[in-house]
Each structure stands twice: as structure tokens, then as C-alpha cells.
Write a protein that holds these residues in place. Sequence first.
Motif, PDB file in Angstrom:
ATOM      1  N   UNK A 104      19.395  23.040  40.626  1.00  0.00           N
ATOM      2  CA  UNK A 104      20.501  22.674  39.768  1.00  0.00           C
ATOM      3  C   UNK A 104      21.485  23.911  39.395  1.00  0.00           C
ATOM      4  N   UNK A 105      22.809  23.497  39.815  1.00  0.00           N
ATOM      5  CA  UNK A 105      23.655  24.679  39.826  1.00  0.00           C
ATOM      6  C   UNK A 105      24.598  24.461  38.512  1.00  0.00           C
ATOM      7  N   UNK A 106      24.564  25.340  37.485  1.00  0.00           N
ATOM      8  CA  UNK A 106      25.157  25.370  36.331  1.00  0.00           C
ATOM      9  C   UNK A 106      25.817  26.629  35.933  1.00  0.00           C
ATOM     10  N   UNK A 107      26.626  27.272  37.001  1.00  0.00           N
ATOM     11  CA  UNK A 107      27.133  28.593  36.722  1.00  0.00           C
ATOM     12  C   UNK A 107      28.505  28.796  36.242  1.00  0.00           C
ATOM     13  N   UNK A 108      28.911  27.356  35.721  1.00  0.00           N
ATOM     14  CA  UNK A 108      30.080  27.727  34.559  1.00  0.00           C
ATOM     15  C   UNK A 108      31.382  27.722  35.323  1.00  0.00           C
ATOM     16  N   UNK A 109      32.289  28.600  34.716  1.00  0.00           N
ATOM     17  CA  UNK A 109      33.756  28.729  35.147  1.00  0.00           C
ATOM     18  C   UNK A 109      34.139  30.098  35.315  1.00  0.00           C
ATOM     19  N   UNK A 110      35.374  30.314  35.864  1.00  0.00           N
ATOM     20  CA  UNK A 110      36.014  31.550  35.972  1.00  0.00           C
ATOM     21  C   UNK A 110      37.404  31.220  35.651  1.00  0.00           C
ATOM     22  N   UNK A 111      38.366  32.154  35.070  1.00  0.00           N
ATOM     23  CA  UNK A 111      39.603  31.953  34.900  1.00  0.00           C
ATOM     24  C   UNK A 111      40.408  31.566  36.268  1.00  0.00           C
ATOM     25  N   UNK A 112      41.519  30.766  36.221  1.00  0.00           N
ATOM     26  CA  UNK A 112      42.327  30.532  37.282  1.00  0.00           C
ATOM     27  C   UNK A 112      43.484  31.209  37.062  1.00  0.00           C
ATOM     28  N   UNK A 113      43.920  32.272  37.964  1.00  0.00           N
ATOM     29  CA  UNK A 113      45.333  32.690  37.775  1.00  0.00           C
ATOM     30  C   UNK A 113      46.406  32.231  38.431  1.00  0.00           C
ATOM     31  N   UNK A 114      46.115  31.051  39.374  1.00  0.00           N
ATOM     32  CA  UNK A 114      47.459  30.555  39.863  1.00  0.00           C
ATOM     33  C   UNK A 114      48.063  31.564  40.704  1.00  0.00           C
ATOM     34  N   UNK A 115      47.692  32.875  41.162  1.00  0.00           N
ATOM     35  CA  UNK A 115      48.131  33.622  41.848  1.00  0.00           C
ATOM     36  C   UNK A 115      49.401  34.240  41.072  1.00  0.00           C
ATOM     37  N   UNK A 116      49.370  34.386  39.736  1.00  0.00           N
ATOM     38  CA  UNK A 116      50.383  34.966  39.100  1.00  0.00           C
ATOM     39  C   UNK A 116      50.276  36.541  38.892  1.00  0.00           C
ATOM     40  N   UNK A 117      51.199  37.230  39.395  1.00  0.00           N
ATOM     41  CA  UNK A 117      51.045  38.673  39.517  1.00  0.00           C
ATOM     42  C   UNK A 117      50.497  39.429  38.271  1.00  0.00           C
ATOM     43  N   UNK A 118      49.523  40.071  38.429  1.00  0.00           N
ATOM     44  CA  UNK A 118      49.109  40.885  37.180  1.00  0.00           C
ATOM     45  C   UNK A 118      48.269  40.354  36.289  1.00  0.00           C
ATOM     46  N   UNK A 119      47.930  39.080  36.332  1.00  0.00           N
ATOM     47  CA  UNK A 119      46.899  38.371  35.254  1.00  0.00           C
ATOM     48  C   UNK A 119      45.625  38.954  35.625  1.00  0.00           C
ATOM     49  N   UNK A 120      45.303  38.999  36.617  1.00  0.00           N
ATOM     50  CA  UNK A 120      43.800  39.291  37.072  1.00  0.00           C
ATOM     51  C   UNK A 120      43.596  40.722  36.501  1.00  0.00           C
ATOM     52  N   UNK A 121      44.609  41.842  36.953  1.00  0.00           N
ATOM     53  CA  UNK A 121      44.463  42.932  36.602  1.00  0.00           C
ATOM     54  C   UNK A 121      44.757  43.511  34.991  1.00  0.00           C
ATOM     55  N   UNK A 122      45.819  42.733  34.483  1.00  0.00           N
ATOM     56  CA  UNK A 122      46.165  43.161  33.169  1.00  0.00           C
ATOM     57  C   UNK A 122      45.899  42.217  31.864  1.00  0.00           C
ATOM     58  N   UNK A 123      45.575  40.954  32.053  1.00  0.00           N
ATOM     59  CA  UNK A 123      45.294  40.065  31.132  1.00  0.00           C
ATOM     60  C   UNK A 123      43.646  40.215  30.732  1.00  0.00           C
ATOM     61  N   UNK A 124      43.697  39.482  29.553  1.00  0.00           N
ATOM     62  CA  UNK A 124      42.108  39.172  29.287  1.00  0.00           C
ATOM     63  C   UNK A 124      41.899  37.884  29.108  1.00  0.00           C
TER      64      UNK A 124
END
Length: 405
Positions: A104-124
Motif C-alpha cells: 500500500x503506497x501512502x507517501x503523501x505529497x510534495x510541493x509543486x513549484x512549477x519551475x518558478x525560479x527561487x521557490x525551491x531554495x527560498x520559499x517555505x
Amino acid sequence: MNKPKIVILGAGFGGITTAVKLQKKLSRNDAHITLVNKHDYHYQTTWLHENAAGTLHHDRTRIPVKDIVDTNKIDFVQDTVVEIKPDEKKVVLKNGELDYDYLVVGLGFEAATFGIPGIMENAFTINSINSARLIKQHIEYNFAMYNNEKEKRPERLNIIIGGGGFTGIEFAGEIANRVPELCKEYDIDPKDVRMIVLEGAPTILPGFDPQLIEYAMNSLEARGVEFKTGALLKECRVDGITYEKDEKQEDIPALTTIWAAGVRANSLIETSGLEHNRGKVPVQPDLRAPSHPDVFVVGDCALIMNEETGRPYPPTAQIAMQEAETIAHNLSALVHGKENLESFEFINRGSVASLGDSDAIGVIFGDKKIFGWTASFMKKMIDNRALFKIGGLGLVLKKGKFNIF
Ligand code: FAD
């Protein structure tokens, strides 16, 4: 035949509900069940925005797995899943490997950043106990620093919320309640603080009832929240953001950007070799993966179409818990040698978005609109019901929300 091995990945809403239901249906003699989770606790993902704003302590939100799961019937392994190998019926963990007959796979979600620069590095992002605690500490640190520098930096008090969907609006409601307390604690004039919701669509809470949207905006604006709709976040820097509205770009200096504009399934799905559609497994009616009938998928990792709208059901705790009941039923049937599996049918019990501790909006019983105190009461009942489903009355009494008035 040897006892079948059932492995459940993730102790979130989907995984823990599957485990709790299975422990009632199967005994140790029927199957060997293992639950794997990164932490030794389950958390109510639906409360994380409160932990992030600092209006609810994170210990209320996390619940030790051993307090919910009967470890006489289910083995609990605290470890991180690194790879799923469905063709070999194996799961690779950081510290070992497990093989299975049913997964049973129930590993939930991750943020999708749609490639917007800097989201991954600087946003919470609000996606775990630890990420929520970080946001709380970061906001508090900036308020504490504000009066301790020679030159005031207004960006310390600017909080950008990227996304006016459920998560963004629920966080806005909490932070709007927390800011006056922080201002008092750190001798700050509340007028110096900005809380800004950026939403790309023409309205916040797209798809929700317009009257309720207006109610939500009025409630939040009265507490100092600003809205920029039709505004696309273009870049997130460590000290500010750029957004575009009406083909014009504007910068806002801000040391805090919360990204709440999109989620995707856990990226382990994409690398697993399971058939997927935009990162989620388009499960069959019995909730098995089409490419691998020994794999069930629950919660945010599963894609189920709503035949009425022709669109997938949005990822919610509500649907994850209902799916888990079907999966537990079907696994028990398979273990007992039955071939007729149940098809999943979603029962929509409505949706309620909180706007802070004592305000909310929602639609229940099909089309009944609720707001204010009634909706807030309903939201707490929904939260308590989820606790009851996984841990019974004892858990409700321990962790439930009873501050009704
Ligand atoms: P989760 O509940 O996220 O659980 C996933 C589990 O897997 C976690 O325990 C995680 O630690 C574990 N895990 C992840 N990766 C690994 C790994 N590699 N190895 C081991 N373990 C791992 N839904 C509603 O119905 N109503 C709401 O009001 C609502 N409000 C929300 C508010 C917020 C702030 C957020 C973020 C979400 C909200 N949701 C709401 C959505 C809901 O929380 C999710 O849809 C739901 O949690 C999905 O359940 P799940 O079991 O798929 O994943």
C-alpha cells in the motif's frame, strides 16, 4: 501457503487508516503486516498551518504511531523509503529492504513549484511537522530582530502567501490571528506588518461559492490581510518576490514567503515504474495500480476521476481516509482468498476552510453554506471525527479541539 506479507508505506491519513482498519480485520495468523514511516509519529496534516503560524503547538498535531497502531498485530518500522521496485516486489529503505506480497503506497505529497525560479531554495512550504516548526521560528525570529537593528528592515515584517487556495487561506487566517500577539510580544506597531496573499486566478479559493469567498476576504481583510488576485508569482528571492499582474511586474521585499500554491504526489511514484499520470497513479476502481495488481495506492499519490466533473478529485484527507477503508476491505478479501473486490465510491461530506480559530466557511450536506461560528464549530467536529476514526474516543479526548466558543 506462507502468510502473505503486507507492507504499508506512510503513516499519514491514508496509511495509518489502512493500518488501523486492517488490524481489526486480520490477525497475526492471517498476514504479516508492516507499516513504514519516516517518523515514529503520525501527524494531522490538516492542522499544519496552525503549527506554522504558531497558533497550535506541534505536539497537539503529532501522535506516536504506537498510540494508534496495535504493535502486537502490526510491525512498525521507522525508516525512509528510498525506492519502490514493484517488478521485484521490493521496497528499498534507507536502512534496509522489505519484500512484500501486497503493497500500500501512502507517501503523501510534495510541493509543486512549477519551475518558478527561487521557490525551491527560498520559499517555505507547509508539508510536515518540521517544515511547519521552521516557519513558526522564522517568523518569530524576524519579529524579534525588527527592533534590534540600527536600520529597520520592513521586509522582516512582510509575509507573502503564494496561493489563495485552501492551504494558503487557512494559513492566512491563523497568521492574521497570531500577528497581533507577536506585535505585542516584540513592541511592534501592527501597521508595520503586511500579510499578502498572491493568487493567480481571478479570485481566491477558485471553484468555491462566491458568497463564501466574499465572506472570507472580508474576514481576513478586517484582520489586515491584503489580496492580490490575478497575480502570478514570477520569482522568489531570499529577501523578496516579484509578481506579475495586468502584464506589469512588481517587487515586494519580504523575508518570509510561504508557498501554498500547489502540491504533487511524492516523487517516488515517478521513479517507481508504476504507471502514472502527472506523478500520480491512476488507480482502478478497487484502488489497485493498473500496472501492478499487488500494489494499492492511497491518498495524495492516487488519481481518481470524478465522473461528474470529468476532473480528478482534489487531494484531501477526507478522500484518503475513505480510500483506506476500501483498501483494508480489499486486502482482507484477498488474504481470505476472495476474488470479488469492492469498488471505491467517494462520499462527499463537504468541505470547510478555517479562517482562524473562531471563523470559517464551508459547504456541507451537498449545498448548505455555512460561515462564522457555525462553520468553525463544524471544522472542529471534522477534525475530531478524523481523530476518532484513527484512534477512537481516547485520542479525541487527548488531542481533540473543544475550544468551541
Ligand atoms: P499524508 O497525510 O501527507 O501522509 C504521508 C506520510 O508519508 C507522512 O507521515 C510522511 O511523513 C510519510 N512519508 C513521506 N515520504 C516518506 C518516505 N520517503 N519514507 C517514509 N515515510 C514517508 N484535506 C482535507 O480533507 N481537509 C482539510 O481541511 C485539509 N486541510 C489541509 C491543510 C494543510 C495545511 C495541508 C498541507 C493539507 C490539507 N489537506 C486537507 C490535505 C490533506 O492533508 C492531504 O490530502 C492528506 O494528508 C493526504 O493523506 P496521505 O495519506 O496521502 O498523505
